[in-house]
Design an enzyme around this catalytic site. Sequence first.
Site, short mmCIF file in Angstrom:
data_model
loop_
_atom_site.label_atom_id
_atom_site.label_comp_id
_atom_site.label_asym_id
_atom_site.label_seq_id
_atom_site.Cartn_x
_atom_site.Cartn_y
_atom_site.Cartn_z
N ASN A 394 -2.10 -3.70 9.09
CA ASN A 394 -0.96 -4.32 9.39
C ASN A 394 -0.72 -4.12 11.02
O ASN A 394 -0.27 -5.02 11.88
CB ASN A 394 0.27 -4.12 8.70
CG ASN A 394 0.38 -5.04 7.45
OD1 ASN A 394 -0.19 -6.27 7.37
ND2 ASN A 394 1.32 -4.68 6.49
N GLU A 430 0.90 -3.39 -1.06
CA GLU A 430 -0.72 -3.40 -1.20
C GLU A 430 -1.23 -2.87 -2.48
O GLU A 430 -2.31 -2.79 -2.56
CB GLU A 430 -1.42 -2.96 -0.13
CG GLU A 430 -1.08 -1.15 -0.02
CD GLU A 430 0.13 -0.82 0.61
OE1 GLU A 430 0.88 -1.55 0.68
OE2 GLU A 430 -0.11 0.62 0.86
#
Length: 522
Positions: A394, A430
């Site tokens: 990210n 995640e």
Amino acid sequence: MTTHTPTTPTKSKRLSLQGMLTAFVVTVTFLLISILTWNSWNARTTTLNETKTATANMARALAQHGEDTIGGIDNVLVGLVETLEQNPWDSEHLDRMNMFMRQRVADLPLLHGLFVYDDKGRWIVNSQEVLRTEFNNSDREYFIFHRDHADRGPHVGPPVRSRSTGDWIITVSRRLEHPDGSFSGVVLATISMQYFRSYYESFDIGKSGAIFLATQNGTLLVRRPFDEKLIGSDVSKGSIFQHYSKHGPSGTAILVSKIDQVERISSYRRLDHYPVLISVALSTEEVLTGWREETIRYVSASVVLIVLLWIMGLRLIHQITIRERAQAELRIARDDLERMNGELAALALLDGLTGLANRRRFDAALDEEYVRAMRNRTPLALVMLDVDHFKKYNDRYGHPQGDECLRLVSRVLKKLQSRTGDLVARYGGEEFAILLPGTDIDGATVVAERTRAAIQELNIEHAENPGSIVTISAGVTSIVPVRSLAGNSAQDLVRTADQALYQAKESGRNRVCTLVSTVSDT
């Protein structure tokens, strides 16, 4: 003055006629489905039985071929043994033996060569034009067998590469003895493996069929499809030999191969006079292809017929109940409302980003499956996995790209979900979870490893991760839940799987770790 009210059909009569029409349509539908199901199942059974018969006949034919092949060569060996044991091994006699051997090899294309070795393994005479004395075969399995066993019968040895030509060969040999019964050497015939390969290739067994020839102790001699790495391997622990050890010298069964995990209809037969087993197998998937196509056609036609039947029935019922349209529309509106409420309830259990089950759905399913597994005493497995170094992903590529990465991972998880009872959920961030009812630790590990490999094969760029692609780590556990004084619960399964996931991360990521959770009886 008396007033007469015009008579009209009563509500009970209308309902009675509506009920009879509905019962008729339902009965006909049930009969059609029942007949279709019975015919389909009967056709499937017939197809499998016919295939079992065909494979059994093919195995019988292949066994007879093997019997004839080995028997013909063994007859040559018997003659050589008799001649060698009754005549001196002088140069004149050995020259005649060489001519005889060369002629036999020329007459029998399947025969790769004939050889005679003395009690030290030295080459005495063979079917080649020039005797190569630099070789010694005392280390070969067939030589050691005859040296250490007094058995005078034929011996079929494991496949080897010929020292003279380098070809793969199958050996058939007999023991030579001095007049006092002591070991004097070995007479050997070698069969070209290509002969069996070519013969087996002539049979139509489909793309996933298999034929193999093996010794009685489980040494693989030749197999179609051919894989050189399997030559000489031990298949005694395979499904065919397990069935053979329990059911005798011949049989037919639907078995899963340990070599390639393909389910096949397998028939095997042991040769009558030689310690060799032949097996022929057809893929169940391929055998049932025609049955499936025919069943689909019948189902499609039946569906059309049932739909037409229901359309006609509903039209008649509609004519009878036209005056109750308002009530019917109200019921329809109510049903639509219930359906929409159901859809909204279902959407509330889905993760908005990935489309997988959300944490709420997972927790409910986990509790439900835990209770069911405890009641049925069946295993319950859980795979916890997450994307390696996702925060770094990210940070480097941005949150929109991170979301897309999670969507791609989720598609793989959906695609790999093979059973309706399994549940794939986004556990949080995640991290994902795969709940596997009725699955032991080995089965769950296979699922986890297949998932890890599939996500790695996506080749999603991740410069901050070793290998520069997106990978996952997974923790696997499985238990058979029982009532426990310690107060174990479904969350113990989650904790154990999470511990295994932690081990996978600590061990370097991009791997699967297992951890067994135990529960004590009360």
